[in-house]
Design a protein around this motif. Structure first.
Motif, PDB file in Angstrom:
ATOM      1  N   ALA A  92       0.828  -1.206   0.000  1.00  0.00           N
ATOM      2  CA  ALA A  92       0.000   0.000   0.000  1.00  0.00           C
ATOM      3  C   ALA A  92       0.863   1.257   0.000  1.00  0.00           C
ATOM      4  CB  ALA A  92      -0.934  -0.008   1.203  1.00  0.00           C
ATOM      5  N   SER A  93       1.901   1.264   0.811  1.00  0.00           N
ATOM      6  CA  SER A  93       2.755   2.446   0.910  1.00  0.00           C
ATOM      7  C   SER A  93       3.467   2.735  -0.408  1.00  0.00           C
ATOM      8  CB  SER A  93       3.786   2.248   2.027  1.00  0.00           C
ATOM      9  OG  SER A  93       3.153   2.108   3.279  1.00  0.00           O
ATOM     10  N   ALA A  94       3.817   1.665  -1.144  1.00  0.00           N
ATOM     11  CA  ALA A  94       4.547   1.837  -2.399  1.00  0.00           C
ATOM     12  C   ALA A  94       3.641   2.154  -3.578  1.00  0.00           C
ATOM     13  CB  ALA A  94       5.355   0.576  -2.700  1.00  0.00           C
ATOM     14  N   LEU A  95       2.411   1.636  -3.562  1.00  0.00           N
ATOM     15  CA  LEU A  95       1.590   1.660  -4.778  1.00  0.00           C
ATOM     16  C   LEU A  95       0.297   2.468  -4.651  1.00  0.00           C
ATOM     17  CD1 LEU A  95       2.122  -2.078  -5.750  1.00  0.00           C
ATOM     18  CD2 LEU A  95       3.209  -0.075  -6.778  1.00  0.00           C
ATOM     19  N   TRP A  96       0.005   2.993  -3.490  1.00  0.00           N
ATOM     20  CA  TRP A  96      -1.136   3.895  -3.334  1.00  0.00           C
ATOM     21  C   TRP A  96      -0.648   5.339  -3.250  1.00  0.00           C
ATOM     22  CZ3 TRP A  96      -4.346   1.234   1.121  1.00  0.00           C
ATOM     23  CH2 TRP A  96      -5.140   0.226   0.574  1.00  0.00           C
ATOM     24  N   PRO A  97      -1.447   6.276  -3.763  1.00  0.00           N
ATOM     25  CA  PRO A  97      -2.680   6.095  -4.524  1.00  0.00           C
ATOM     26  C   PRO A  97      -2.392   5.393  -5.863  1.00  0.00           C
ATOM     27  CG  PRO A  97      -2.402   8.389  -3.858  1.00  0.00           C
ATOM     28  CD  PRO A  97      -1.102   7.704  -3.623  1.00  0.00           C
ATOM     29  N   GLY A  98      -3.337   4.560  -6.289  1.00  0.00           N
ATOM     30  CA  GLY A  98      -3.152   3.867  -7.550  1.00  0.00           C
ATOM     31  C   GLY A  98      -4.168   2.767  -7.743  1.00  0.00           C
ATOM     32  N   LEU A 100      -4.689  -0.269  -7.323  1.00  0.00           N
ATOM     33  CA  LEU A 100      -4.411  -1.486  -6.571  1.00  0.00           C
ATOM     34  C   LEU A 100      -5.500  -1.693  -5.536  1.00  0.00           C
ATOM     35  CD1 LEU A 100      -2.514  -3.822  -5.586  1.00  0.00           C
ATOM     36  CD2 LEU A 100      -1.534  -2.125  -3.998  1.00  0.00           C
ATOM     37  N   THR A 101      -6.156  -2.859  -5.590  1.00  0.00           N
ATOM     38  CA  THR A 101      -7.117  -3.257  -4.566  1.00  0.00           C
ATOM     39  C   THR A 101      -6.469  -4.324  -3.703  1.00  0.00           C
ATOM     40  OG1 THR A 101      -9.041  -2.779  -5.953  1.00  0.00           O
ATOM     41  CG2 THR A 101      -9.369  -4.298  -4.120  1.00  0.00           C
ATOM     42  N   LEU A 102      -6.433  -4.084  -2.398  1.00  0.00           N
ATOM     43  CA  LEU A 102      -5.868  -5.044  -1.459  1.00  0.00           C
ATOM     44  C   LEU A 102      -6.990  -5.736  -0.693  1.00  0.00           C
ATOM     45  CD1 LEU A 102      -2.849  -3.133   0.152  1.00  0.00           C
ATOM     46  CD2 LEU A 102      -2.733  -5.160  -1.306  1.00  0.00           C
ATOM     47  N   LEU A 103      -6.927  -7.063  -0.631  1.00  0.00           N
ATOM     48  CA  LEU A 103      -7.832  -7.818   0.221  1.00  0.00           C
ATOM     49  C   LEU A 103      -7.165  -7.972   1.573  1.00  0.00           C
ATOM     50  CD1 LEU A 103      -9.163 -10.610  -2.171  1.00  0.00           C
ATOM     51  CD2 LEU A 103     -10.019  -8.297  -1.818  1.00  0.00           C
ATOM     52  N   THR A 104      -7.829  -7.467   2.608  1.00  0.00           N
ATOM     53  CA  THR A 104      -7.279  -7.463   3.954  1.00  0.00           C
ATOM     54  C   THR A 104      -8.337  -8.003   4.910  1.00  0.00           C
ATOM     55  OG1 THR A 104      -8.016  -5.184   4.316  1.00  0.00           O
ATOM     56  CG2 THR A 104      -5.808  -5.492   3.419  1.00  0.00           C
ATOM     57  N   PRO A 176     -15.115  11.185 -20.552  1.00  0.00           N
ATOM     58  CA  PRO A 176     -14.876   9.762 -20.823  1.00  0.00           C
ATOM     59  C   PRO A 176     -13.570   9.294 -20.187  1.00  0.00           C
ATOM     60  CG  PRO A 176     -15.441  10.961 -22.835  1.00  0.00           C
ATOM     61  CD  PRO A 176     -15.182  11.989 -21.790  1.00  0.00           C
ATOM     62  N   LEU A 177     -13.619   8.113 -19.573  1.00  0.00           N
ATOM     63  CA  LEU A 177     -12.431   7.520 -18.968  1.00  0.00           C
ATOM     64  C   LEU A 177     -11.916   6.372 -19.841  1.00  0.00           C
ATOM     65  CD1 LEU A 177     -13.620   7.276 -15.244  1.00  0.00           C
ATOM     66  CD2 LEU A 177     -12.352   9.133 -16.338  1.00  0.00           C
ATOM     67  N   SER A 178     -10.626   6.132 -19.794  1.00  0.00           N
ATOM     68  CA  SER A 178     -10.042   5.005 -20.523  1.00  0.00           C
ATOM     69  C   SER A 178     -10.333   3.716 -19.760  1.00  0.00           C
ATOM     70  CB  SER A 178      -8.531   5.180 -20.676  1.00  0.00           C
ATOM     71  OG  SER A 178      -8.243   6.357 -21.391  1.00  0.00           O
ATOM     72  N   PRO A 179     -10.701   2.639 -20.471  1.00  0.00           N
ATOM     73  CA  PRO A 179     -11.035   1.378 -19.797  1.00  0.00           C
ATOM     74  C   PRO A 179      -9.825   0.826 -19.026  1.00  0.00           C
ATOM     75  CG  PRO A 179     -11.762   1.342 -22.091  1.00  0.00           C
ATOM     76  CD  PRO A 179     -10.872   2.532 -21.929  1.00  0.00           C
ATOM     77  N   ARG A 180      -9.978   0.694 -17.725  1.00  0.00           N
ATOM     78  CA  ARG A 180      -8.935   0.132 -16.874  1.00  0.00           C
ATOM     79  C   ARG A 180      -9.600  -0.635 -15.734  1.00  0.00           C
ATOM     80  NH1 ARG A 180      -6.923   5.594 -17.374  1.00  0.00           N
ATOM     81  NH2 ARG A 180      -5.005   5.715 -18.605  1.00  0.00           N
ATOM     82  N   ILE A 181      -8.861  -1.580 -15.154  1.00  0.00           N
ATOM     83  CA  ILE A 181      -9.313  -2.234 -13.928  1.00  0.00           C
ATOM     84  C   ILE A 181      -8.154  -2.242 -12.946  1.00  0.00           C
ATOM     85  CG2 ILE A 181     -11.100  -3.660 -15.008  1.00  0.00           C
ATOM     86  CD1 ILE A 181      -9.126  -6.016 -14.885  1.00  0.00           C
ATOM     87  N   SER A 182      -8.482  -2.278 -11.673  1.00  0.00           N
ATOM     88  CA  SER A 182      -7.430  -2.337 -10.668  1.00  0.00           C
ATOM     89  C   SER A 182      -6.876  -3.755 -10.564  1.00  0.00           C
ATOM     90  CB  SER A 182      -7.960  -1.874  -9.306  1.00  0.00           C
ATOM     91  OG  SER A 182      -8.940  -2.774  -8.822  1.00  0.00           O
ATOM     92  N   THR A 183      -5.635  -3.852 -10.191  1.00  0.00           N
ATOM     93  CA  THR A 183      -5.021  -5.129  -9.879  1.00  0.00           C
ATOM     94  C   THR A 183      -5.440  -5.516  -8.464  1.00  0.00           C
ATOM     95  OG1 THR A 183      -3.136  -4.681 -11.303  1.00  0.00           O
ATOM     96  CG2 THR A 183      -2.813  -6.327  -9.578  1.00  0.00           C
ATOM     97  N   VAL A 184      -5.818  -6.785  -8.266  1.00  0.00           N
ATOM     98  CA  VAL A 184      -6.299  -7.235  -6.961  1.00  0.00           C
ATOM     99  C   VAL A 184      -5.281  -8.176  -6.335  1.00  0.00           C
ATOM    100  CG1 VAL A 184      -8.149  -8.366  -5.678  1.00  0.00           C
ATOM    101  CG2 VAL A 184      -8.698  -6.986  -7.699  1.00  0.00           C
ATOM    102  N   GLY A 198      -4.428  -6.430 -13.566  1.00  0.00           N
ATOM    103  CA  GLY A 198      -5.064  -5.177 -13.949  1.00  0.00           C
ATOM    104  C   GLY A 198      -4.047  -4.151 -14.404  1.00  0.00           C
ATOM    105  N   GLU A 199      -4.300  -2.907 -14.073  1.00  0.00           N
ATOM    106  CA  GLU A 199      -3.459  -1.807 -14.546  1.00  0.00           C
ATOM    107  C   GLU A 199      -2.024  -1.926 -14.036  1.00  0.00           C
ATOM    108  OE1 GLU A 199      -3.070   1.754 -16.808  1.00  0.00           O
ATOM    109  OE2 GLU A 199      -4.568   0.163 -16.731  1.00  0.00           O
ATOM    110  N   LEU A 200      -1.860  -2.431 -12.830  1.00  0.00           N
ATOM    111  CA  LEU A 200      -0.519  -2.685 -12.309  1.00  0.00           C
ATOM    112  C   LEU A 200      -0.108  -4.103 -12.704  1.00  0.00           C
ATOM    113  CD1 LEU A 200      -0.747  -1.147  -8.724  1.00  0.00           C
ATOM    114  CD2 LEU A 200       0.489  -0.227 -10.693  1.00  0.00           C
ATOM    115  N   SER A 201       1.034  -4.240 -13.316  1.00  0.00           N
ATOM    116  CA  SER A 201       1.490  -5.542 -13.812  1.00  0.00           C
ATOM    117  C   SER A 201       2.098  -6.367 -12.681  1.00  0.00           C
ATOM    118  CB  SER A 201       2.537  -5.347 -14.908  1.00  0.00           C
ATOM    119  OG  SER A 201       3.721  -4.788 -14.357  1.00  0.00           O
TER     120      SER A 201
END
Length: 218
Positions: A92-98, A100-104, A176-184, A198-201
């Motif tokens: 979270a500290s490295a990749l947020w804001p962004g 990235l969805t984290l399951l906690t 209009p937004l560009s089609p993207r999904i978060s990485t989970v 998703g958007e983060l590889s």
């Protein structure tokens, strides 16, 4: 009929501030707002208002068994509702804001109705100036895609209006937004797994946490 406010690149800072205030006020009053994010348009409500959560589920044609994700304007706010392992905190500290969805795991002291007890808590801090401003003004917020359950993510306010009917009180139109999904990423255990690409590889995730398991295809 919802109130629609422009918040695109052509909108003045003063008008964006008014739009953000309108969305915050609507959500704090128990209503729903549609906001642009760094992936798609999302519908939001107060995470601790049960009637607002019921309204959101009705708008999305969603049953109460599905756990709802939580968003905030900062990692500090997310830490107030989620238990973060050291690994989850590093991501979270490295990749947020962004995107990235984290399951906690939710904090034990919380009293809310966002889904099945014991379910993983999905949390996110989007990288979008307007979204962050709204979320910062609300606090912990249910944030989920502004589309009917089972449908594709929406990239325009008009699509969100068509999907959610008259349930929404305020729409913030960022264009209009560009089609993207978060990485989970599932960070509920020490065996951290990427369960949706998703958007983060995977390479970007592994640059922070080399041991992450790619479970996105399983």
């Amino acid at each position: 009929m919802s109130q629609v406010y422009k918040v695109d690149s052509q909108t003045s800072a003063a008008d964006i501030a008014l739009a953000v205030d309108a969305a915050i006020s609507a959500v704090k009053a128990g209503g729903l707002a549609v906001i642009p994010t760094d992936t798609s348009y999302a519908v939001i409500c107060d995470a601790f208002n049960n009637s607002a959560i019921t309204k959101l589920r009705m708008a999305k044609k969603q049953n109460s068994d599905i756990a709802l994700p939580i968003a905030a304007g900062s990692i500090e706010t997310i830490r107030g509702v989620a238990k973060f392992s050291t690994i989850a905190n590093d991501l979270a500290s490295a990749l947020w804001p962004g995107p990235l969805t984290l399951l906690t795991v939710a904090q034990d002291s919380l009293s809310w109705n966002i889904g099945q007890a014991g379910s993983a808590l999905a949390v996110r801090v989007p990288h979008h100036e307007v979204a962050q401003a709204v979320l910062a003004g609300v606090g912990p917020t249910v944030m989920t895609g502004a589309q009917s359950m089972g449908q594709a993510a929406v990239q325009t306010v008009e699509q969100a209006q068509a999907a959610l009917s008259d349930f929404v009180d305020v729409d913030l139109d960022g264009g209009p937004l560009s089609p993207r999904i978060s990485t989970v990423i599932d960070a509920t255990t020490d065996h951290v797994r990427m369960i949706r690409s998703g958007e983060l590889s995977l390479a970007q995730i592994r640059a922070v946490l080399p041991s992450v398991i790619d479970a996105s295809a399983s």
